[in-house]
Design a protein around this motif. Sequence first.
Motif, mmCIF file in Angstrom:
data_model
loop_
_atom_site.group_PDB
_atom_site.id
_atom_site.type_symbol
_atom_site.label_atom_id
_atom_site.label_comp_id
_atom_site.label_asym_id
_atom_site.label_seq_id
_atom_site.Cartn_x
_atom_site.Cartn_y
_atom_site.Cartn_z
ATOM 1 N N SER A 17 0.825 -1.205 0.000
ATOM 2 C CA SER A 17 0.000 0.000 0.000
ATOM 3 C C SER A 17 0.855 1.249 0.000
ATOM 4 C CB SER A 17 -0.911 0.028 1.233
ATOM 5 O OG SER A 17 -1.808 -1.066 1.257
ATOM 6 N N LEU A 18 0.307 2.302 -0.562
ATOM 7 C CA LEU A 18 0.889 3.632 -0.525
ATOM 8 C C LEU A 18 -0.235 4.643 -0.406
ATOM 9 C CD1 LEU A 18 3.607 3.623 -3.352
ATOM 10 C CD2 LEU A 18 4.034 3.760 -0.894
ATOM 11 N N ARG A 19 0.074 5.783 0.177
ATOM 12 C CA ARG A 19 -0.870 6.891 0.212
ATOM 13 C C ARG A 19 -0.230 8.118 -0.406
ATOM 14 N NH1 ARG A 19 -3.499 10.209 5.286
ATOM 15 N NH2 ARG A 19 -1.357 11.031 5.300
ATOM 16 N N LEU A 20 -0.849 8.629 -1.452
ATOM 17 C CA LEU A 20 -0.401 9.845 -2.097
ATOM 18 C C LEU A 20 -1.152 11.043 -1.534
ATOM 19 C CD1 LEU A 20 -0.286 8.714 -5.844
ATOM 20 C CD2 LEU A 20 1.457 8.448 -4.060
ATOM 21 N N SER A 21 -0.450 12.157 -1.421
ATOM 22 C CA SER A 21 -1.057 13.388 -0.952
ATOM 23 C C SER A 21 -0.789 14.499 -1.947
ATOM 24 C CB SER A 21 -0.509 13.789 0.422
ATOM 25 O OG SER A 21 -0.767 12.801 1.393
ATOM 26 N N CYS A 22 -1.728 15.399 -2.054
ATOM 27 C CA CYS A 22 -1.619 16.556 -2.933
ATOM 28 C C CYS A 22 -2.102 17.765 -2.155
ATOM 29 C CB CYS A 22 -2.445 16.347 -4.202
ATOM 30 S SG CYS A 22 -2.520 17.776 -5.299
ATOM 31 N N ALA A 23 -1.182 18.639 -1.793
ATOM 32 C CA ALA A 23 -1.497 19.821 -1.005
ATOM 33 C C ALA A 23 -1.463 21.047 -1.893
ATOM 34 C CB ALA A 23 -0.520 19.971 0.150
ATOM 35 N N ALA A 24 -2.551 21.788 -1.909
ATOM 36 C CA ALA A 24 -2.679 22.966 -2.754
ATOM 37 C C ALA A 24 -2.457 24.226 -1.939
ATOM 38 C CB ALA A 24 -4.048 23.004 -3.420
ATOM 39 N N SER A 25 -1.671 25.122 -2.477
ATOM 40 C CA SER A 25 -1.461 26.424 -1.873
ATOM 41 C C SER A 25 -1.764 27.503 -2.898
ATOM 42 C CB SER A 25 -0.028 26.580 -1.358
ATOM 43 O OG SER A 25 0.904 26.487 -2.428
ATOM 44 N N GLY A 26 -2.185 28.659 -2.418
ATOM 45 C CA GLY A 26 -2.469 29.772 -3.300
ATOM 46 C C GLY A 26 -3.829 29.725 -3.967
ATOM 47 N N ILE A 27 -4.701 28.848 -3.518
ATOM 48 C CA ILE A 27 -6.053 28.756 -4.055
ATOM 49 C C ILE A 27 -7.006 29.384 -3.052
ATOM 50 C CG2 ILE A 27 -7.912 27.222 -4.752
ATOM 51 C CD1 ILE A 27 -5.855 25.292 -5.785
ATOM 52 N N PHE A 28 -7.693 30.419 -3.483
ATOM 53 C CA PHE A 28 -8.526 31.191 -2.568
ATOM 54 C C PHE A 28 -10.018 31.069 -2.823
ATOM 55 C CE2 PHE A 28 -4.416 33.356 -3.015
ATOM 56 C CZ PHE A 28 -3.985 33.305 -1.700
ATOM 57 N N PHE A 29 -10.397 30.448 -3.921
ATOM 58 C CA PHE A 29 -11.814 30.299 -4.240
ATOM 59 C C PHE A 29 -12.318 28.883 -4.053
ATOM 60 C CE2 PHE A 29 -10.650 34.187 -6.438
ATOM 61 C CZ PHE A 29 -11.725 35.011 -6.137
ATOM 62 N N GLY A 30 -11.497 28.026 -3.509
ATOM 63 C CA GLY A 30 -11.925 26.682 -3.217
ATOM 64 C C GLY A 30 -11.735 25.731 -4.389
ATOM 65 N N ILE A 31 -11.679 24.474 -4.048
ATOM 66 C CA ILE A 31 -11.508 23.419 -5.040
ATOM 67 C C ILE A 31 -12.856 22.776 -5.315
ATOM 68 C CG2 ILE A 31 -10.428 21.202 -5.531
ATOM 69 C CD1 ILE A 31 -8.134 22.063 -3.672
ATOM 70 N N ASN A 32 -13.182 22.663 -6.576
ATOM 71 C CA ASN A 32 -14.382 21.943 -6.962
ATOM 72 C C ASN A 32 -14.057 20.449 -7.047
ATOM 73 O OD1 ASN A 32 -15.070 24.774 -8.999
ATOM 74 N ND2 ASN A 32 -16.112 24.253 -7.088
ATOM 75 N N THR A 33 -13.867 19.940 -8.248
ATOM 76 C CA THR A 33 -13.502 18.545 -8.417
ATOM 77 C C THR A 33 -11.985 18.372 -8.334
ATOM 78 O OG1 THR A 33 -15.437 18.115 -9.795
ATOM 79 C CG2 THR A 33 -13.627 16.542 -9.932
ATOM 80 N N ASP A 72 -9.443 16.671 2.308
ATOM 81 C CA ASP A 72 -9.551 17.435 3.541
ATOM 82 C C ASP A 72 -9.634 18.896 3.124
ATOM 83 O OD1 ASP A 72 -9.159 18.906 5.897
ATOM 84 O OD2 ASP A 72 -7.917 17.350 6.780
ATOM 85 N N ASN A 73 -10.835 19.418 3.089
ATOM 86 C CA ASN A 73 -11.033 20.778 2.594
ATOM 87 C C ASN A 73 -10.359 21.819 3.487
ATOM 88 O OD1 ASN A 73 -12.556 19.918 0.384
ATOM 89 N ND2 ASN A 73 -14.478 20.019 1.528
ATOM 90 N N GLY A 74 -10.303 21.559 4.781
ATOM 91 C CA GLY A 74 -9.639 22.487 5.680
ATOM 92 C C GLY A 74 -8.153 22.613 5.407
ATOM 93 N N LYS A 75 -7.531 21.547 4.926
ATOM 94 C CA LYS A 75 -6.110 21.552 4.606
ATOM 95 C C LYS A 75 -5.837 21.738 3.121
ATOM 96 C CE LYS A 75 -4.770 18.516 8.436
ATOM 97 N NZ LYS A 75 -4.105 17.243 8.806
ATOM 98 N N ASN A 76 -6.883 21.869 2.306
ATOM 99 C CA ASN A 76 -6.726 21.956 0.856
ATOM 100 C C ASN A 76 -5.856 20.819 0.331
ATOM 101 O OD1 ASN A 76 -8.408 24.027 0.073
ATOM 102 N ND2 ASN A 76 -6.773 25.436 -0.505
ATOM 103 N N THR A 77 -6.165 19.624 0.774
ATOM 104 C CA THR A 77 -5.364 18.459 0.446
ATOM 105 C C THR A 77 -6.248 17.337 -0.079
ATOM 106 O OG1 THR A 77 -3.719 19.024 2.133
ATOM 107 C CG2 THR A 77 -3.729 16.756 1.328
ATOM 108 N N VAL A 78 -5.742 16.651 -1.094
ATOM 109 C CA VAL A 78 -6.407 15.494 -1.683
ATOM 110 C C VAL A 78 -5.502 14.285 -1.502
ATOM 111 C CG1 VAL A 78 -7.495 14.539 -3.734
ATOM 112 C CG2 VAL A 78 -7.484 17.011 -3.376
ATOM 113 N N TYR A 79 -6.099 13.152 -1.193
ATOM 114 C CA TYR A 79 -5.348 11.930 -0.939
ATOM 115 C C TYR A 79 -5.772 10.822 -1.890
ATOM 116 C CZ TYR A 79 -4.701 14.312 3.544
ATOM 117 O OH TYR A 79 -4.426 15.234 4.529
#
Length: 115
Positions: A17-33, A72-79
């Motif tokens: 198993s592995l877990r990938l993370s994607c952390a977004a910075s500089g986005i101020f209007f929120g992530i849709n999909t 995790d919308n609070g962290k602007n992160t997708v796993y």
Amino acid sequence: QVHLGEFGGGLVQPGGSLRLSCAASGIFFGINTAAWYRQPPEKERELVASISSGGHSNYADSVKGRFTISRDNGKNTVYLQMNRLKPEDTAVYYCNVQTPTYAYWGQGTQVTVSS
């Protein structure tokens, strides 16, 4: 500027198993999909999984039942949790996030499944 930082890739044995993370910075209007794509060696990029702002997810048939996308919308992160990995899962994995104004890509992270 917007930056998507990807981490969590690496070498794993088949069945692991592995877990990938994607952390977004500089986005101020929120992530849709948000989504994960992958590109196996010498093959075209393909959609692996996507998740809506409401948490609804979709998966490619090849990974259904083994992979789980979450956010995790609070962290602007997708796993992307990847279980029971197979050699066919070997690829560069790319995070993609869509905002009301634009879509952004991560730099890619290598996942290699081999004994």
